[in-house]
Each structure stands twice: as structure tokens, then as C-alpha cells.
Design an enzyme around this catalytic site. Structure first.
Site, mmCIF file in Angstrom:
data_model
loop_
_atom_site.group_PDB
_atom_site.id
_atom_site.type_symbol
_atom_site.label_atom_id
_atom_site.label_comp_id
_atom_site.label_asym_id
_atom_site.label_seq_id
_atom_site.Cartn_x
_atom_site.Cartn_y
_atom_site.Cartn_z
ATOM 1 N N SER A 408 13.282 -12.759 -11.064
ATOM 2 C CA SER A 408 12.066 -11.967 -11.551
ATOM 3 C C SER A 408 12.439 -10.690 -12.712
ATOM 4 C CB SER A 408 11.067 -11.443 -10.398
ATOM 5 O OG SER A 408 11.850 -10.716 -9.579
ATOM 6 N N HIS A 429 10.476 -18.516 -12.578
ATOM 7 C CA HIS A 429 10.025 -17.548 -11.902
ATOM 8 C C HIS A 429 8.633 -17.784 -11.211
ATOM 9 C CE1 HIS A 429 8.534 -13.095 -12.040
ATOM 10 N NE2 HIS A 429 8.769 -13.281 -11.028
ATOM 11 N N GLU A 441 6.593 -18.734 -14.722
ATOM 12 C CA GLU A 441 7.444 -18.159 -15.909
ATOM 13 C C GLU A 441 8.654 -19.119 -16.192
ATOM 14 O OE1 GLU A 441 6.809 -13.600 -17.198
ATOM 15 O OE2 GLU A 441 7.960 -14.010 -15.756
#
Ligand code: 3H9
Length: 677
Positions: A408, A429, A441
Site C-alpha cells: 500500500s 493494491h 489501485e
């Protein structure tokens, strides 16, 4: 320009066909063609009935949303629908795919409706901050009753053809592959029926209790949104004994109010932003994809388990790896429990639980990942650990497989460099809980191959995620923007605000929780140095007392055994002690407005920096991240859209007032009256 509508004669039945890809949206040309088609059928004495159907993947999926906010071209959709209904020959709607919004309203204006069993019908306008504005709020209750009308309009979820048939919204089901023939036969059958069934001529059975109960039951769900209340009010009007004409006038006025409002603009923005986010500027849409038939997940903790569930639910087998047998058993046990809970709620069939679990292969050996097409690492957030792991994967996993990290924050390029195939490495992510949260993401490394990106974006759609591409930077898009918010929130505590005050402002803004509630949920001790004697911040002071958040029943709030929060007198003391120790000025009154300026404006500023650095493709991608990853209220359109509604000059002035270095692009856009793109 050729019309997207053509007519075809089948003996005495005129079939009016729309061919307007991709979704037969009811734009001006379609409306004009429909009007002309029905006029043709009415005028021709050899025609006894008409069928309206669509080519391509779906019946009309609604009004053309791209036309909203622009001058309307005649004929308007309500006019076309009224004209269909007024025809003195039966008109049959032949439905496949999704008859949504204006499409559903066209069908309800027809005298009869036939649909394939796989079709869905619904009025999702509320999800665009609108209501069915072409008679839907008045015709649905007249056909299907008040309760279903409330469900369909105010919640916006489509219903199946069979449910629609039970409710009277569909008269007949067609064969899956014989819609046109069945519709023509149906049209012939009803050709001489008189009087024609017209929804507008039916009466609604009033049901004031149902309306009130619905309002109450859904108050939480609708919190902050304007459109659900307007949908309910329109259905209520229909059920009040008002004439159809009065109901329509009421609906029109409510529709126009919503259409001109900021909320609908925000929700329409997100509709397109979400679809735009799937496109990568320099990756052609026809890029060949790598086949993903088997996925490996490393780590069976909360994250790894949740990630695995996405693939299992989509029918893709998963091999899940842990280091210790007990951790592996615990992880697979949680996955099973989650599926069983979903089945118990009736959301999936019991067989689906076994199907998903049957496609899961737990193992303690990384070697078992050799034949996976995609391996996602979800282990401890530590660069050395990840580099070592990717080095190993490089020697184990077959060539051509995609190696993904669920990091992250960490530098995906550095992780990729620990392999001999950085072009196959990408960040994926997921957001916790990974089986629930819609955002993914996709972190594009410097060397990530285009087909890897295209494959991951397509895969995201398959597992029902909304994917956004982010460049490599600390925290990518979402967490990077979270950082200034958290920093400012902590500073506000030092200056005199309380955690509850800051959180309250965020919740009133529409966020699901505020910064401190979020800290407590995630864990106050995340990233803490673990030395209780080293107290350099309020957070250190909390962590030193084991106030680690919900998991220890104490964080910025006190929690009871059911995790209900209450303001903590001890936290107030900790803040005061820390303030005095660090020689901070005496606490002052802090206004709600200042909390917005201090915590939300810096997010916009960070978003502008992210765009300047090319770490997000477009401002709307940032909005998508915040809507789907952090629960930013969709009716505010995401932080960058919201910044535009707040006014960029106001944001710049606010940032400057509080001593924040303003991003160049934000200053320029504010000065030129432009917006961040
Ligand atoms: C309405 O009807 C108001 C009336 O009550 C009153 C009027 C007076 N317009 O989603 P996809 C585009 S409000 C324009 O990727 P899928 C979409 O942007 C409307 N464009 O496909 C995309 O473009 P691109 C009520 C539209 O198969 C492409 O089509 N209706 C519209 O995953 C493919 O879309 C709705 O709210 C539209 N209405 O899903 C339904 N719809 O390729 C909205 C789609 O350039 N639509 N596009 O990115 C949907 O829910 C889904 O698109 C649908 C297909 C389920 C139909």
C-alpha cells in the site's frame, strides 16, 4: 446522417428496431427515429400492431446521459413515450439485456411487454442523482404497486424478468433466442384487443404506511442524498389520488430540480469517471491480454484471504500460501466462514460455498505457485521481506506470469528490480476488506509491460473491481492523500479540537467515518516504533498505553464490548498532557469550517501534486479512488470534483491562510478560472 432506427415489416406487424451501440441510449436521433417509426405504424392501414426492439447487447439502457445539462433537442423522451402510449394500435416492447431508466419507461409506455428470461428491468436514475423523469415514477406504481415502485425508483437496483413478470411489469417471457419472433406473435395475438391497456389510465392503490415505513427503513442508507427523497415523493404523489397529469407535472419539476443540482452533476461525473479510469492513455484498447486461469496469493491473513475470495467468487482457482500450518488453516477457515455467512444471508447458494472452497488450494510451499498465471503477494509491509520474496518467485513462477504486490506504500520499482523480469511486475493494491471494497489501485512501475497493465485492468473488471492506475510514489493516490489529512487532524488536536469534533465534521460531510475513527479501526499502532518510553506525538502517547484502537477497546475513543465508541476522558488527559509537555499554546475554539479547510483542502492540494507529477492519469481518477476506496460521498463527486464546486480560489485562499504550500497547478487553475484535469 442515417437514423439509428429502422422499421421492418413482418406482414401486418411493424417492427421498429434501434441500432445505436453501445447501449441504445435514447439520444436525440433515437428519439426522433422512434417517433417517426410509431407514426409510420399508426398511419399505415395495413399495420395492425407494432413491436419495439433493439439490436446489440441491450434494449434501451436509458436516456443519453451525455446530453444532460445541454440544451434539449426535440422530441423529449416524455413526449415520445406519451405518443407511443396514445397510439391506437398495440405496441409491444421486446426486451433483452437491461431495460434501464428511460428504456424501462419506454417499455412501460408500450401497451404490452415481452422479455427474454435473462433480461433485467429497472430505474437506476437515483444512482445518477436523478429520478425516472419520463413517467416512470407515475407508471410503475400504477402497474406494480407502491412498494415495488419505491424499491425500484429510490434504490435503483434492476429486477429480473421473472420478478418483473410477477409484478405485472412484464406480460410474457420469450424464448432466450426467439425474442423477435415471439414478440411478433404476441403483437398479432393482441392486435385486436381494445381498449388498449395504458399504464397512465390505471389507478394506484394508496399505501401511506408503506411509504412511511420505506422512508424510515432506509433513512441511514439515503443519508445525505437528495434524489431518494425526491423519488419517494413522486411515488407518494402517484399514490395520493393525484391525476396522472398532476403526477407527471410533479415528477417533471422534481426531475429538473435534481438535474440542475450539484449532487446529480457529481454522480454523473462519477459514472463517466469510473468508466474513463479503465482506460490507460498509452495502452491501446485492443492490447492482447495474458490468459489468467490460475492465481496464486501469498499470505492467508485478512488481506490475502479477502484477495483470494475475489478470484474464487469469479470462478478462478486460487493457490494460497502461508508459512505455518496454523496460519494457513486459520486463513482458509475465515474464507469459508465468510462464504457461509453470505450464503446464510441468502446472497449466494450453498453450492457456491463448496464451489469456491473447492477451487482453493492451500499450501505451505511457494513451489506450488510455479504454474500460476498471476501471483499476488500480500505479506508483511516491509521492503526487505518483499524483495526477498520476489527474488524467490522469479526462480519459481513460470515465464510470462504476472507478479503483483499488494503493497500500500512501497516502491514497486524497487520490488521489481529484485527480479529478472521487472516488466512482469505490477502493484495491485486492494483495500480492506478486500472481498468487499470495490477499489483496486493498479500501480504501474517504470518497466511494467503494457500487456500486463491491460491484463490486470481487464481482470479487475472480471472480479468486479473498479481499477485506477497509479504511478509509483509513497502511498500511491489514496494513501498519499490520506497522509496530509491525518497530519492536519493531529495538529487540530494540539490546537484544541477533540477527536469527536473532527470526526463529526467528516461524518456530516458524508464520509463513513472521520480520521480518528479510521485510526481506531485500522489500528493506532500501525507503523508505531513500539517503544513506550519514546513519546513524540499524541499517537505515541496513546500507543504507549496500549490504546491501539478497536482491537484493544481503547484508542482515540473508548469502546464497549460491542465496539460502540464513546468520547474518552483519558484521551482528553493524554492530549492535554502532551500539549503542555511540548509547550503548545493554550487550546482555542476551532470551528467546523476550519476543520474542513485544514483537513480536506490539503487533500485537494496533494491531489494536484499527484497530477503534476503524473502519478494519476486524470483528476477524475483521483475522485474514483476516493469514492470507491475510502467512502468519499458520491454526491460530492470525489475530492477533485468537490474542489471545483467549493471554488478553487477559495481552496487556495484557505490553504494559504493556514500556511500550506499550494501546488502550482492548483494556483494556476484557480487564477485562470479553470479546473484540475
Ligand atoms: C434516464 O434514463 C433519465 C430518464 O428517466 C428521464 C429522461 C427525461 N448514456 O457501463 P458500460 C456508455 S438516466 C450514455 O461500460 P456495461 C458508457 O459510458 C439513464 N452513455 O457497459 C460506456 O461508454 P465508453 C438511466 C452510456 O456492459 C458504454 O456505454 N440509465 C449510457 O458494463 C458502455 O457502458 C442508466 O443509468 C447512457 N445511459 O454496462 C444506465 N449507458 O465505452 C447506465 C452507458 O465510452 N448504464 N453508456 O466508456 C449502465 O448501467 C451500464 O452502462 C449498462 C451496460 C448496464 C447499460
Amino acid at each position: 446522417m442515417t437514423s439509428p432506427i429502422r422499421t421492418e415489416r413482418h406482414g401486418d406487424v411493424l417492427v421498429i428496431v434501434s441500432d445505436s451501440p453501445p447501449v441504445n441510449a435514447l439520444g436525440a436521433a433515437v428519439r426522433q427515429g422512434l417517433e417517426a417509426g410509431v407514426k409510420e405504424g399508426v398511419a399505415d392501414a395495413s399495420i395492425t400492431a407494432m413491436v419495439i426492439r433493439c439490436d446489440g447487447r441491450t434494449f434501451f439502457a436509458g436516456a443519453d446521459i451525455t446530453e444532460f445539462g445541454k440544451p434539449m433537442q426535440e422530441p423529449g423522451l416524455p413526449t415520445v413515450i406519451d405518443m407511443i402510449e396514445a397510439a391506437d394500435k398495440p405496441v409491444v416492447a421486446a426486451i433483452h439485456g437491461t431495460a434501464l431508466g428511460g428504456g424501462c419507461e419506454v417499455a412501460l409506455g408500450c401497451h404490452y411487454r415481452i422479455a427474454v428470461p435473462s433480461a433485467k428491468i429497472g430505474t437506476p436514475e437515483v444512482k445518477l442523482g436523478l429520478l425516472p423523469g419520463a413517467g416512470g415514477t407515475q407508471r410503475i406504481p400504477r402497474i406494480a404497486g407502491v412498494k415495488l415502485a419505491l424499491e425500484m425508483t429510490a434504490k435503483g437496483d434492476p429486477i429480473s424478468a421473472s420478478r418483473a413478470k410477477d409484478a405485472g411489469l412484464i406480460d410474457r417471457l420469450a424464448g432466450e433466442d426467439s425474442l423477435e419472433a415471439d414478440a411478433i406473435a404476441f403483437a398479432r395475438e393482441v392486435a385486436s384487443n381494445r381498449p388498449l391497456p395504458r399504464a397512465s389510465e390505471k389507478n394506484v392503490t394508496p399505501d401511506p404506511e408503506a411509504v412511511e415505513a420505506f422512508r424510515k427503513e432506509n433513512a441511514r442508507r439515503f443519508r445525505g442524498f437528495d434524489a431518494p427523497a425526491a423519488n419517494i415523493a413522486c411515488v407518494e404523489k402517484a399514490a395520493s389520488g393525484a391525476s396522472f397529469a398532476d403526477g407527471i407535472a410533479f415528477e417533471r419539476a422534481e426531475f429538473m430540480k435534481l438535474m440542475m443540482g450539484v449532487q446529480s452533476a457529481a454522480q454523473r461525473h462519477i459514472f463517466f469517471a469510473e468508466r474513463q479510469a479503465a482506460k490507460i492513455d498509452d495502452v491501446p484498447a485492443d492490447t492482447p491480454l495474458r490468459p489468467i486461469k490460475k492465481v496464486g496469493v501469498i499470505g492467508a491473513g485478512t488481506m490475502g484471504g479477502g484477495i483470494s475470495m475475489n478470484f474464487l467468487s469469479a470462478g478462478i482457482p486460487v493457490t494460497i500460501v502461508e508459512m505455518q500450518q496454523d496460519a494457513l488453516d486459520r486463513g482458509t477457515g475465515v474464507i469459508r466462514k465468510n462464504y457461509e455467512a453470505t450464503a446464510a444471508k441468502g446472497r449466494i447458494k450453498p453450492e457456491a460455498v463448496e464451489a469456491a472452497m473447492g477451487a482453493l488450494t492451500p499450501t505451505l510451499s511457494l513451489d506450488d505457485l510455479a504454474d500460476c498465471d498471476l501471483v499476488i503477494e500480500a505479506v508483511y509491509e516491509n521492503m526487505d521481506v518483499k524483495k526477498e520474496l520476489f527474488g524467490k518467485l522469479d526462480t519459481i513462477v513460470k515465464k510470462g506470469a504476472i507478479l503483483a504486490s499488494n503493497t500500500s506504500y512501497l516502491n514497486v520499482d524497487e520490488i521489481a528490480a529484485s527480479t529478472g523480469r521487472p516488466e512482469d511486475v505490477v502493484g495491485m493494491h486492494f483495500f480492506s476488506p478486500a472481498n468487499v471494497m470495490k477499489l483496486l489501485e493498479v500501480v504501474r512501475g517504470e518497466k511494467t509491460a503494457k500487456d500486463v497493465l491491460a491484463t490486470v485492468m481487464a481482470l479487475a473488471k472480471k472480479i468486479r473491481k473498479v481499477a485506477v492506475v497509479a504511478g509509483v510514489c509513497h502511498g500511491f493516490i489514496g494513501n498519499r492523500m490520506l497522509a496530509p489529512r491525518q497530519i492536519e487532524a493531529m495538529k487540530l488536536l494540539m490546537e484544541g479540537a477533540t477527536p469527536e469534533q473532527v470526526d463529526k465534521v467528516h461524518v456530516a460531510f458524508g464520509m463513513p467515518m472521520g480520521p480518528f475513527q479510521m485510526s481506531d479501526l485500522a489500528g493506532v499502532d500501525i507503523g508505531w516504533h513500539r517503544d513506550p518510553t519514546r513519546i513524540e506525538s499524541i499517537r505515541d502517547a496513546l500507543a504507549a498505553e496500549k490504546r491501539w484502537g478497536q482491537k484493544t477497546q481503547a484508542g482515540f475513543y473508548d469502546y464497549d464490548e460491542r465496539r460502540n465508541p464513546s468520547p474518552s476522558p483519558r484521551v482528553a488527559e493524554i492530549i492535554e498532557e502532551f500539549r503542555q509537555k511540548s509547550g503548545a499554546p493554550a487550546p482555542r475554539e476551532i470551528s467546523d469550517e476550519e476543520i474542513v479547510e485544514r483537513t480536506l483542502y490539503p487533500m485537494v492540494n496533494e491531489g494536484a501534486l499527484i497530477l503534476e507529477e503524473g502519478k494519476a492519469q486524470r483528476a477524475s481518477d483521483i475522485d474514483v479512488v476516493w469514492i470507491y476506496g475510502y467512502g468519499w460521498p458520491v454526491y460530492r463527486g470525489g475530492p477533485m470534483f468537490w474542489a471545483g464546486t467549493e471554488g478553487l480560489p477559495k481552496i487556495v485562499a484557505g490553504l494559504e491562510k493556514h500556511g500550506c504550500a499550494v501546488a502550482r497547478s492548483l494556483k494556476d487553475a484557480a487564477a485562470s478560472g479553470g479546473r484540475l484535469k
